[in-house]
Design a protein around this motif. Structure first.
Motif, short mmCIF file in Angstrom:
data_model
loop_
_atom_site.label_atom_id
_atom_site.label_comp_id
_atom_site.label_asym_id
_atom_site.label_seq_id
_atom_site.Cartn_x
_atom_site.Cartn_y
_atom_site.Cartn_z
N LEU A 69 31.00 -21.22 30.10
CA LEU A 69 30.62 -20.37 30.95
C LEU A 69 28.99 -19.93 29.77
O LEU A 69 28.40 -18.71 29.77
CB LEU A 69 30.79 -18.84 31.23
CG LEU A 69 31.45 -19.07 32.89
CD1 LEU A 69 32.29 -17.66 32.89
CD2 LEU A 69 30.54 -18.97 33.38
N HIS A 105 25.56 -19.92 29.62
CA HIS A 105 24.65 -18.23 30.29
C HIS A 105 25.08 -17.33 30.17
O HIS A 105 24.58 -16.51 31.10
CB HIS A 105 25.15 -19.03 31.76
CG HIS A 105 24.13 -20.68 32.41
ND1 HIS A 105 23.80 -21.21 32.79
CD2 HIS A 105 25.48 -21.56 32.73
CE1 HIS A 105 23.81 -22.52 33.10
NE2 HIS A 105 25.37 -22.85 33.12
N CYS A 106 26.66 -16.99 29.62
CA CYS A 106 26.84 -15.64 29.58
C CYS A 106 26.95 -15.51 28.41
O CYS A 106 26.83 -15.97 27.02
CB CYS A 106 28.23 -15.55 30.68
SG CYS A 106 28.33 -15.81 31.82
N SER A 107 26.66 -13.48 27.76
CA SER A 107 27.73 -13.19 26.37
C SER A 107 28.75 -13.52 26.12
O SER A 107 29.43 -13.30 27.45
CB SER A 107 27.19 -11.37 26.78
OG SER A 107 27.65 -11.18 27.74
N GLN A 153 30.48 -11.50 28.53
CA GLN A 153 31.56 -11.62 29.11
C GLN A 153 31.98 -12.75 29.45
O GLN A 153 33.51 -12.26 30.44
CB GLN A 153 29.88 -11.46 30.18
CG GLN A 153 28.94 -10.78 30.74
CD GLN A 153 27.47 -11.08 31.43
OE1 GLN A 153 27.01 -12.55 31.12
NE2 GLN A 153 27.45 -11.26 32.85
N ILE A 154 31.95 -13.57 28.65
CA ILE A 154 32.91 -14.36 28.61
C ILE A 154 34.68 -13.91 28.47
O ILE A 154 34.93 -14.50 29.61
CB ILE A 154 32.63 -15.73 27.99
CG1 ILE A 154 31.48 -15.96 28.22
CG2 ILE A 154 33.70 -16.82 27.85
CD1 ILE A 154 30.82 -17.04 27.43
N PRO A 191 35.83 -14.01 36.73
CA PRO A 191 34.34 -13.67 36.56
C PRO A 191 33.58 -12.74 37.28
O PRO A 191 32.70 -12.58 36.94
CB PRO A 191 34.06 -15.72 36.49
CG PRO A 191 34.94 -16.32 36.47
CD PRO A 191 36.14 -15.04 37.10
N ILE A 195 29.69 -11.44 36.85
CA ILE A 195 28.37 -12.85 36.32
C ILE A 195 28.30 -12.96 37.72
O ILE A 195 28.39 -13.39 39.03
CB ILE A 195 29.44 -14.02 35.88
CG1 ILE A 195 30.04 -13.71 34.69
CG2 ILE A 195 29.12 -15.50 35.94
CD1 ILE A 195 30.87 -14.60 33.88
N ILE A 228 24.44 -18.26 38.62
CA ILE A 228 24.55 -18.55 37.45
C ILE A 228 26.46 -19.69 37.20
O ILE A 228 26.60 -20.98 36.80
CB ILE A 228 25.23 -17.71 36.10
CG1 ILE A 228 23.70 -17.09 35.47
CG2 ILE A 228 26.54 -18.20 34.87
CD1 ILE A 228 23.80 -15.57 34.89
#
Length: 280
Positions: A38, A41-43, A46-47, A55, A60, A64
């Motif tokens: 991830l 694609h993710c901050s 978020q992770i 997720p 998310i 993605i």
């Protein structure tokens, strides 16, 4: 064993699955994998939430998750095809040694991609213990995942029931009782039996493909490439359709879309009146 009937196909499949799960590198660390998959694609926030919760809980989007899933499928397909081609090099004289090893390696990669897809689509850690042993609930759900990959309809039904059971109790672990003693257990036994039968066919097919050195390597690697990717895609598509894979926002949007498209009683009356008027 090629071309020979196995007395208990279900037990045979279970033994192959358990042996493959003990191979080095087969077990995927959920936290490490999600962070890596991830990260593009993710901050960071978020992770972290995806790791601590799921997720889906981290919000998310499915597109993605699909990108990350496709990357993992591509990687595992290339890897298992290369291993299969290498196992095809020795030729007929080494068949008794190479066929079981190739089968175990193949199943190992099946389990690797199953874990990766499960973690992306909000399933809990499947191998939480430190030991080599695999518990019955994990063996059961992996059997169902493999069943989905092989196109077994009852496996897709059973996976849906497992997902419902987990969503019902907001569980962060597999529903042990349902998978080992409850209503899902008969599905697991039946699917394991069928998969054991399928494996005897695959052993024979792979054995024939390896009979001629070099040519066998090409055929074996190509056969693996042609089958592994579509199987992984089947599992990905099924897991992505389950509600547990979707964020709360996505589920709400889907419900609203359904409501908007549902005809009301007045819509039906108005449509009928219009049709009647046209016919007069």
């Amino acid at each position: 064993m090629a071309g020979k009937e196995i007395e208990d196909p279900g037990s045979y499949f279970s033994s192959v699955l358990v042996a493959a799960a003990k191979l080095p590198g087969v077990r995927i660390d959920r936290e490490t994998y999600l962070r890596k998959a991830l990260s593009r694609h993710c901050s960071e926030e978020q992770i972290k939430e995806a790791i601590e919760e799921t997720p889906a809980a981290a919000g998310i989007p499915l597109d993605i998750l699909e990108k990350a899933a496709n990357d993992s499928i591509k990687y595992e397909t290339a890897k298992v095809s290369a291993v299969s081609a290498a196992a095809g090099l020795p030729g007929l004289i080494f068949l008794p040694a190479t066929v079981p090893a190739d089968l175990a390696q193949y199943m190992g990669h099946v389990l690797r991609i199953a874990q990766k897809l499960a973690y992306l689509y909000s399933w809990p850690d499947l191998f939480s213990g430190d030991g080599d042993d695999i518990d019955d609930a994990t063996e059961g759900v992996l059997t169902l995942f493999v069943g989905v990959m092989f196109g077994t309809h009852s496996a897709t039904t059973a996976i849906g029931k497992v997902a419902e059971e987990m969503s019902k109790h907001v569980a962060k672990s597999l529903p042990n009782k349902a998978l080992t003693k409850g209503f899902i257990y008969p599905f697991v036994k039946k699917i394991a039996h069928r998969l054991g039968q399928e494996m005897t066919k695959q052993i024979f097919a792979r054995g024939v493909s390896k009979a001629v050195p070099i040519v066998g390597a090409v055929i074996s690697g190509g056969l693996t490439f042609a089958t592994f990717r579509p199987m992984a895609k089947k599992l990905k598509n099924h897991l992505a359709e389950l509600d547990m894979a979707k964020s709360t926002l996505q589920v709400e949007v889907e419900v609203e879309i359904v409501r908007e498209h549902e005809p009301s009683a007045t819509d039906y009356v108005e449509q009928s009146d219009g049709d009647d008027a046209a016919s007069k």
